[in-house]
Design a protein around this motif. Structure first.
Motif, PDB file in Angstrom:
ATOM      1  N   PRO A 193       0.819  -1.219   0.000  1.00  0.00           N
ATOM      2  CA  PRO A 193       0.000   0.000   0.000  1.00  0.00           C
ATOM      3  C   PRO A 193       0.853   1.270   0.000  1.00  0.00           C
ATOM      4  O   PRO A 193       0.556   2.238  -0.709  1.00  0.00           O
ATOM      5  N   PHE A 194       1.944   1.264   0.771  1.00  0.00           N
ATOM      6  CA  PHE A 194       2.885   2.392   0.805  1.00  0.00           C
ATOM      7  C   PHE A 194       3.508   2.603  -0.579  1.00  0.00           C
ATOM      8  O   PHE A 194       3.599   3.729  -1.079  1.00  0.00           O
ATOM      9  N   ARG A 201       4.039   5.273  -6.050  1.00  0.00           N
ATOM     10  CA  ARG A 201       3.959   5.176  -7.512  1.00  0.00           C
ATOM     11  C   ARG A 201       2.942   6.178  -8.060  1.00  0.00           C
ATOM     12  O   ARG A 201       3.126   6.760  -9.126  1.00  0.00           O
ATOM     13  N   GLY A 202       1.872   6.393  -7.298  1.00  0.00           N
ATOM     14  CA  GLY A 202       0.844   7.347  -7.718  1.00  0.00           C
ATOM     15  C   GLY A 202       1.359   8.779  -7.756  1.00  0.00           C
ATOM     16  O   GLY A 202       0.764   9.656  -8.399  1.00  0.00           O
ATOM     17  N   VAL A 215       9.374   8.655 -10.610  1.00  0.00           N
ATOM     18  CA  VAL A 215      10.619   8.702  -9.834  1.00  0.00           C
ATOM     19  C   VAL A 215      10.367   9.579  -8.613  1.00  0.00           C
ATOM     20  O   VAL A 215       9.928  10.719  -8.740  1.00  0.00           O
ATOM     21  N   ARG A 216      10.625   9.018  -7.433  1.00  0.00           N
ATOM     22  CA  ARG A 216      10.361   9.743  -6.181  1.00  0.00           C
ATOM     23  C   ARG A 216      11.623   9.786  -5.340  1.00  0.00           C
ATOM     24  O   ARG A 216      12.373   8.815  -5.297  1.00  0.00           O
ATOM     25  N   TRP A 224      16.740   7.942  -5.139  1.00  0.00           N
ATOM     26  CA  TRP A 224      15.714   8.193  -6.148  1.00  0.00           C
ATOM     27  C   TRP A 224      15.065   6.844  -6.443  1.00  0.00           C
ATOM     28  O   TRP A 224      15.723   5.933  -6.942  1.00  0.00           O
ATOM     29  N   LEU A 225      13.791   6.730  -6.126  1.00  0.00           N
ATOM     30  CA  LEU A 225      13.072   5.457  -6.270  1.00  0.00           C
ATOM     31  C   LEU A 225      12.389   5.408  -7.634  1.00  0.00           C
ATOM     32  O   LEU A 225      11.549   6.253  -7.946  1.00  0.00           O
ATOM     33  N   VAL A 226      12.770   4.411  -8.443  1.00  0.00           N
ATOM     34  CA  VAL A 226      12.164   4.212  -9.770  1.00  0.00           C
ATOM     35  C   VAL A 226      11.039   3.195  -9.602  1.00  0.00           C
ATOM     36  O   VAL A 226      11.297   2.035  -9.258  1.00  0.00           O
ATOM     37  N   THR A 227       9.792   3.619  -9.838  1.00  0.00           N
ATOM     38  CA  THR A 227       8.642   2.803  -9.430  1.00  0.00           C
ATOM     39  C   THR A 227       7.964   2.059 -10.571  1.00  0.00           C
ATOM     40  O   THR A 227       7.184   1.152 -10.325  1.00  0.00           O
ATOM     41  N   ARG A 228       8.240   2.450 -11.812  1.00  0.00           N
ATOM     42  CA  ARG A 228       7.463   1.881 -12.921  1.00  0.00           C
ATOM     43  C   ARG A 228       8.249   0.823 -13.674  1.00  0.00           C
ATOM     44  O   ARG A 228       9.472   0.896 -13.812  1.00  0.00           O
TER      45      ARG A 228
END
Length: 403
Positions: free
Chosen positions: A20-21, A26-27, A31-32, A43-47
């Protein structure tokens, strides 16, 4: 991009189910900026699409010496740091190509398929020991000793030595991401390194027909790797050869126990097992949230420019639930066929042991379903304790079954 989001490692709800986090992150964009373990900003690559491309981008290095944040190097053992940085998992081509070539023959699909009878024999022996009692901890009684035995036999590690290296690895894995005992960690690394040096010396004195023996002769006769690379390779093969497979087996069974309909499908049709293993890897794989890389120059990912030396977390576990890539991604579906997950990585660092992990997962989970009728968790699912910080799987999996 605003303030970085902090991974809530002390929140039991996150530890039990981080997805859920991850969905929320991702929403917020492809990149977060996040604060991962030990305060390291990444840097978090989510896709999925970005993760797939990043894993095979030669500008993204796995060498910790390319990291701008020096705390990452400080997490490595003080005395063995330089040696460990020579490991196949850390170096890029051409060294990576040379080192991987030395061991890849042992993990071909054909070589691994030949291990099937032995993996089945070990699995049956472990289950024989618990079946009369009607209860087991499927981590301690099966998911851990099976891959430890298989990789030890492959490498040529004596049976009497296995509890030692397991204890040192346990110390390394038991570290909380935010509360890190550097002294205990250094001691465990050092003991493991010393043990492997001794084992290599023993193979030199009495050459053996096993993978470690072959590596020693590659070092001594062909000069195709140096002594530090030899020990680093032994360390990598031994530890990486079992820790993630423990989580694949235990995590796969835990997922089935939480989804009785899927468990019944597999029991009724064992032919679904190979595909089910892929689904366990996608749905809640052993590496979580993913792998770290460091740009050797400024790179653009998902429309965001990431500076050279920054820590990039390619979140394979998050990408494997990307709704743009997988239909109904939060649903466990053992009949799923379109399942090109990233749990084993991609590109030059694609997991060398993937065929062996798949075989062990398939045999272990299949044998549990076949030989343990009325399988049920002995505790509520929400009471399971999970590993955190890089790897994911239940620490214990207490179950009951009909004798």
């Amino acid at each position: 991009m605003g303030e970085p989001t902090v991974f809530p490692y002390d929140d039991p709800a996150f530890v039990a189910d981080p997805f859920p986090f991850y969905r929320t992150l991702r929403g917020q964009g492809p990149v977060r900026r996040v604060v991962a373990s030990r305060g390291v900003e990444a840097w978090l690559v989510t896709r999925y699409e970005d993760g797939l491309a990043a894993l095979s981008d030669p500008r993204l290095s796995s060498d910790l010496r390319d990291a701008a944040d020096t705390r990452l190097l400080d997490q490595l053992p003080t005395t063995e740091r330089e040696s460990f940085l020579r490991s196949m998992i850390r170096v890029g081509p051409p060294d990576h190509t040379r080192l991987r070539r030395l061991v890849s023959k042992a993990f071909t699909a054909r070589r691994v398929a030949a291990l099937r009878p032995r993996v089945q024999e070990i699995t049956d022996g472990l289950l024989d020991a618990v079946i009369p009692t009607g209860a087991a901890d499927l981590v301690a009684d099966l998911a851990l000793p099976l891959p430890v035995t298989v990789i030890s036999e492959l490498l040529g590690v004596p049976g009497a030595d296995r509890s030692g290296f397991q204890q040192w690895t346990d110390v390394m894995l038991a570290q909380h991401p935010d509360h890190f005992d550097k002294q205990a960690m250094d001691h465990a690394w050092h003991e493991m390194w010393r043990y492997l040096e001794g084992l290599i010396a023993a193979k030199r004195a009495r050459p053996a027909d096993d993978l470690l023996g072959a590596l020693v002769s590659a070092r001594d006769e062909e000069g195709s790797l140096d002594e530090d690379e030899l020990v680093a390779m032994a360390f990598l093969l031994l530890v990486a050869g079992y820790i993630t497979t423990v989580n694949l087996i235990a995590g796969g069974v835990a997922a089935l126990l939480a989804h009785p309909g899927q468990l019944k499908l597999l029991r009724d049709d064992p032919g679904l097992l190979p595909g089910a293993v892929e689904e366990f890897l996608r749905y809640d794989g052993p590496v979580n949230p993913g792998v770290v890389r460091f740009p050797t120059e400024d790179v653009e990912i998902g429309g965001v420019t990431i500076p050279r030396g920054a820590t990039v977390m390619i979140a394979t576990a998050v990408a494997d639930r990307d709704p743009d890539r997988f239909a109904d991604p939060d649903r466990l579906d053992v009949t799923r066929t379109d399942n090109a997950h990233l749990a084993f990585g991609h590109g030059v660092h694609y997991c060398l042991g993937a065929p062996l992990a798949r075989l062990e997962g398939e045999i272990a989970i299949g044998t549990v379903l076949r030989r343990l009728p009325d399988l049920a968790l002995a505790v509520p699912h929400e009471d399971l304790e999970w590993q955190i910080g890089g790897l994911r799987g239940p620490r214990r999996l207490p179950v009951t079954f009909a004798r």
